[in-house]
Enzyme design. Structure first.
Site, PDB file in Angstrom:
ATOM      1  N   HIS A  26       0.873  -1.182   0.000  1.00  0.00           N
ATOM      2  CA  HIS A  26       0.000   0.000   0.000  1.00  0.00           C
ATOM      3  C   HIS A  26       0.908   1.230   0.000  1.00  0.00           C
ATOM      4  O   HIS A  26       2.014   1.188   0.538  1.00  0.00           O
ATOM      5  CB  HIS A  26      -0.837  -0.048   1.287  1.00  0.00           C
ATOM      6  N   ASP A  80       3.480  -4.125   8.089  1.00  0.00           N
ATOM      7  CA  ASP A  80       2.240  -3.375   7.910  1.00  0.00           C
ATOM      8  C   ASP A  80       1.093  -4.356   8.127  1.00  0.00           C
ATOM      9  O   ASP A  80       0.822  -5.203   7.273  1.00  0.00           O
ATOM     10  CB  ASP A  80       2.213  -2.783   6.500  1.00  0.00           C
ATOM     11  N   GLN A  96      -4.104  -4.738   7.148  1.00  0.00           N
ATOM     12  CA  GLN A  96      -5.099  -5.707   6.668  1.00  0.00           C
ATOM     13  C   GLN A  96      -4.980  -7.044   7.392  1.00  0.00           C
ATOM     14  O   GLN A  96      -5.664  -7.997   7.034  1.00  0.00           O
ATOM     15  CB  GLN A  96      -4.947  -5.923   5.148  1.00  0.00           C
ATOM     16  N   LYS A 100     -10.224   0.104  10.655  1.00  0.00           N
ATOM     17  CA  LYS A 100     -10.402  -1.097   9.830  1.00  0.00           C
ATOM     18  C   LYS A 100     -10.768  -2.315  10.670  1.00  0.00           C
ATOM     19  O   LYS A 100     -10.820  -3.434  10.176  1.00  0.00           O
ATOM     20  CB  LYS A 100      -9.118  -1.384   9.043  1.00  0.00           C
ATOM     21  N   CYS A 152      -4.879   2.541  -3.851  1.00  0.00           N
ATOM     22  CA  CYS A 152      -3.677   2.989  -3.132  1.00  0.00           C
ATOM     23  C   CYS A 152      -2.502   2.060  -3.370  1.00  0.00           C
ATOM     24  O   CYS A 152      -1.698   1.814  -2.451  1.00  0.00           O
ATOM     25  CB  CYS A 152      -3.936   3.103  -1.630  1.00  0.00           C
TER      26      CYS A 152
HETATM   27  C1  LIG Z   1      -2.100  -2.715   3.642  1.00  0.00           C
HETATM   28  C2  LIG Z   1      -2.453  -1.342   4.101  1.00  0.00           C
HETATM   29  N1  LIG Z   1      -1.532  -0.571   4.677  1.00  0.00           N
HETATM   30  C3  LIG Z   1      -1.805   0.667   5.118  1.00  0.00           C
HETATM   31  C4  LIG Z   1      -3.051   1.204   4.981  1.00  0.00           C
HETATM   32  C5  LIG Z   1      -3.279   2.598   5.440  1.00  0.00           C
HETATM   33  O1  LIG Z   1      -4.266   2.663   6.418  1.00  0.00           O
HETATM   34  P1  LIG Z   1      -4.740   4.095   6.933  1.00  0.00           P
HETATM   35  O2  LIG Z   1      -5.328   4.814   5.756  1.00  0.00           O
HETATM   36  O3  LIG Z   1      -5.749   3.781   7.968  1.00  0.00           O
HETATM   37  O4  LIG Z   1      -3.532   4.785   7.441  1.00  0.00           O
HETATM   38  C6  LIG Z   1      -4.065   0.429   4.408  1.00  0.00           C
HETATM   39  C7  LIG Z   1      -5.443   0.931   4.270  1.00  0.00           C
HETATM   40  O5  LIG Z   1      -5.861   1.550   3.353  1.00  0.00           O
HETATM   41  C8  LIG Z   1      -3.757  -0.854   3.938  1.00  0.00           C
HETATM   42  O6  LIG Z   1      -4.690  -1.604   3.357  1.00  0.00           O
END
Ligand SMILES: Cc1ncc(COP(=O)(O)O)c(C=O)c1O
Ligand SMILES: Cc1ncc(COP(=O)(O)O)c(C=O)c1O
Lengths: 414, 143, 414, 143
Positions: free
Chosen positions: A122, A199, A202, A225, A366
């Protein structure tokens, strides 16, 4: 066995209609909905307990501080941290990663050092490293994935040269659904002397997390999430690392003493990293979200999502022109299905499904590098949570068939 | 509100308003977009690209005999329909007439819920581009 | 004239009891309480509209995005910004200031340059500059205040040498209550070519803000101090400055394109500065807080606070041993009264008052330099908002008299 | 719960529990703290300072004839009372006995609402310091 009808009654928004049709919410990888217990906790916080924290000695402040710190202890238990001091509250997973970049990595990495990420990250786990790399003269390297959406594990060791000081990778891909072999990845990186950031944005909502078992150094995720309020992220870091790191943002609460023009000293971790008034209500009420998940049991959450995903994959396979991105191996994927329909634009799919009451996400998700990998402008993505039902999956697939027909006509013409 | 709209735009908007269901509206938009003349590949330039849309959208246009002539293309059908509303609906007007058209009509149709300059929403960005083209033409001497 | 009884019914927490006594909440400079309309908006958001924003095309996402962006437009109107794009949402005032430090100042200031702050800053407007100064070799200079709590304006010009690239100061002091002559300060700094950041954390909740009239470059404040949810801060910056600034945190939404390993480009301001999922619910519901303040009228808010402050100062003057920090001139002070009682420790005062149902703040008030100025370990602080009453002021003073008696005995003995 | 407390501590806790009103409890704490022996100025060292309290608190102590002897001082009276509970209440016990005392009794008195290591709350930090002193003594050979 989860009683899904009972569960659904806990989530007020699930009985909503979208465009006059019962809402089928399949955008859970973007954000999940909140149960009554979390909504009520928020309401109650502002009606009963609202106060700033850590600073005053009055009863409201004590209560709010305790509510806030209780969630810290709860998060620590939830992910198997050694102690509550290993939990830093941030805005979101994105900020958690930025914090590590600016505080730990900016301090410990020097020009010429390398950071390894994967091709399936992401943007949250790419851009902070790129920004730092540009500033500090670091090099970013990329572990690719194959067309099945699986990391090319055989390239890992050659990428993990001694210059690699950090390996930052996602546990579960928000696009491909891939559940990466996190323990193996950590082990191999640590064997080469690299620090590891996972990370878990998910992963934490869907799988049981035990940071001690993982063996990594940092782990990031977002409350929103996993049933929690927006505005709350978590960074877990090993205590000795957090203790040694310089602060991130400056301001109230993160200091021990402030002198002018200089001579300021820092508070202990994790408070050293929480400058200013945090999202007190959000953090305090994230507690109720964790309660909810624990009452279900993360194993059960995962089992149920696997069921929904298997059903959806089975049904989708029969849709003409359906193209899946990511593995079909159920043991290696989470509850995220990204796809395209041949001849259809993903954004049309998203809008048409929306008009039928089905909320999916479309676009680049993203993750521009994944789009580039497959040479597509965008994808549609259905992502499930434990409160989704088999009937919803069926409706989604039926409606997708209808989209195909609606879009099919001009597609043939063109 | 549709009263004040230029005739071609008005006709399309009324077509959209003739059905209630959003899926039906989108079907109409797809049909409307299907009538749009293709643009040459050479026109799909960086300069003609409308940023901030989820799909790839190109729009261009200028004065022809004192009236604006717009053309465009979107690679998604629904957005292409939205684009057609503007490209077809506003072509043949003077720059000043184009500038007088408020984008609010689109909210009433229900196919676009909000006019915010965000990625979600191609329409606003396309509208802004069309307006900019009319403004440029107007500054260059058109009325 | 405000009908305060009617107003108080809008704030559920105000009818709470603390330690069995009706709560008198005088810690408004730390955070304010929330009206029904804000609490209900939050509740409604999670029941009806919850979604991630900016990314998906489904109806929920559109609605949530619109709610979020509506607040941006509202904030812009509320402070007289040229356009909504000048409003960046952050976590709090602290983060707004850190953002300017890391993005604007880190880019535009170089070793040897100077930053001017005042001796009365909240830590939020000191520590970010100290951290940057240490990193970049900048020098921090300090405009002192006199024992009345007023800035030494006659020292300003000599401090504003051409090396000073930024003057960062608070409009209203959270300790001394001083309302600084913001327009004059901005004018004199701009005349010397310095950029100006105004910390409006204690101003925006209490005074009408018009950034165009102020003439500054950046302005920071927090929603939670003005009826809004926790987790939401505002940075206003001049459009051309924001446009030229590099991003702050990296992640989703703040990019235009992401390429691996490099070649990433940025979104436009303000989105460039809002990486990841923001506190969507908080921002969306801050709108209702602004509605509430506008319905009252900021002039009326200010007038009412001035009344309460005057009453309190009059009554407190009669308390034996009462020592006020800051000016007695009502035209130069806001609704913040910091004090000590001779022979009493501020923390005892705070705890005793709390036991009587009166919530004040005690300690160093996130302003160690001010404590050092007066040579005290801490202060007690009563701070008012428009929903406080004259009776509450009277009760506070009576209870303070009681504290004096309780603490007086052993004080004499010692 | 007070059953298990060492006698001196138990007596003070019962005194606190004999009234309901928090102001009254604080008055008792102030009184209790007033009985605490002054410590010499030289004992107010950096090493004896308990961090993370709003007021200035010093605590020290060690083994005397196999029992812990604690002393301390806080510049705020209520905190001084809290300190006295520990300093007086736990002096005369073996290190092991000190370590066996859970801090939870304080929540029942109502004078401290939560045992969190935050600035607000001097008690927890003082308790941790007292425990650390007992632990050090125990490691050094005390039981
Ligand atoms: C794998 C992953 N990392 C990071 C994020 C970033 O999350 P947030 O927008 O809550 O910071 C997301 C969510 O969109 C994600 O799916
Ligand atoms: C003058 C001033 N500046 C900055 C801040 C920081 O506000 P926040 O904690 O919401 O970031 C405060 C509030 O405590 C303040 O009073």
């Amino acid at each position: 066995m989860l009683d899904v009808e009972k569960i659904r009654r806990d989530f007020p928004i699930l009985s909503k209609t979208l465009e006059g049709k019962p809402l089928v919410y399949l955008d859970n990888a973007a954000t999940t909905h909140k149960p009554e217990s979390v909504i009520r906790a928020l309401d109650n916080f502002y009606r009963q307990d609202n106060s700033n924290i850590h600073r005053s000695t009055h009863g409201l402040a004590n209560k709010a501080t305790e509510d806030y710190e209780r969630t810290r202890r709860h998060v620590a238990r939830f992910i198997g941290a050694a102690c509550a001091q290993e939990i830093v509250f941030t805005r979101n997973a994105t900020e958690s990663i930025n914090l590590v970049a600016r505080s730990w990595a900016a301090e410990n990495l020097k020009a010429g050092d390398e950071i390894l990420v994967t091709e399936m990250e992401h943007h949250a786990n790419v851009v902070p490293w790129q920004m730092l790399a540009r500033e500090k003269g670091l090099k970013l390297k990329v572990l690719p994935f194959d067309d099945q959406g699986l990391l090319k594990m055989d390239e890992l060791d050659s990428l993990l040269t001694e210059k690699v000081k950090l390996f930052a990778f996602t546990w579960v891909s928000n696009v491909l659904g891939t559940v990466n072999p996190v323990e193996e990845l950590v082990r191999r990186a640590k064997a080469r002397g690299a620090a590891v950031l996972v990370d878990a944005a998910q992963a934490a909502p869907h799988l049981g997390v035990d940071v001690r078992k993982l063996g990594c150094d940092f782990l990031a995720f977002s409350a929103h999430k996993m049933l929690g309020p927006t505005g709350v992220g978590v960074l877990w870091g090993r205590e000795e690392l957090l203790d040694a790191m310089p602060p991130y943002q400056g301001g109230g609460s993160m200091i021990e003493d402030v002198r002018l023009p200089e001579g300021t000293t820092w508070n202990l971790a994790p408070w050293k990293f929480e400058a200013g008034t945090p999202d007190i209500a959000g953090v305090a009420c994230f507690d109720a979200a964790l309660d909810y998940l624990e009452a279900l049991g993360m194993d059960e959450v995962h089992r149920r999502e696997a069921e929904l995903t298997a059903l959806a994959l089975d049904r989708l396979q029969r849709v003409e022109g359906f193209r899946l991105y990511g593995t079909r191996d159920p043991s290696r994927r989470g509850a995220v299905i990204s796809f395209n329909l041949e001849g259809a634009n993903a954004s049309d799919l998203g809008q048409l499904l929306d008009s039928m009451g089905v909320a999916v996400r479309t676009g680049k998700l993203c993750a521009h590098p994944i789009m580039r990998h497959y040479g597509v402008e965008g994808m549609a993505r259905a992502s499930f949570y434990f409160y989704n039902t088999g009937e919803e999956v069926e409706r989604f697939v039926q409606d997708l068939q209808r989209c195909r027909k609606i879009l099919g006509v001009p597609a043939v013409k063109a | 509100m549709t009263e004040a709209l230029p005739p071609k735009l008005k006709a399309m908007v009324e077509e959209l308003n003739s059905v209630d269901d959003l899926t039906d509206k989108y079907e109409i938009l797809i049909e409307i977009g299907g009538r749009l003349e293709e643009i040459p590949e050479e026109a799909k330039t960086e300069a003609n690209l409308v940023r901030g849309c989820q799909s790839v959208v190109h729009v261009y246009g200028g004065l022809q005999d004192g009236k604006m002539a717009f053309r465009g293309h979107a690679d998604a059908m629904i957005v292409n329909g939205l684009l057609t509303l503007l490209v077809e609906g506003l072509s043949g007007l003077t720059p000043r007439e184009v500038l007088a058209v408020s984008p609010d009509f689109i909210k009433e149709t229900g196919v676009v819920k909000a006019l915010t300059p965000s990625r979600v929403n191609g329409f606003y960005n396309i509208y802004e581009r069309v307006k900019a083209l009319a403004l440029a033409a107007s500054n260059a001497g058109g009325k």
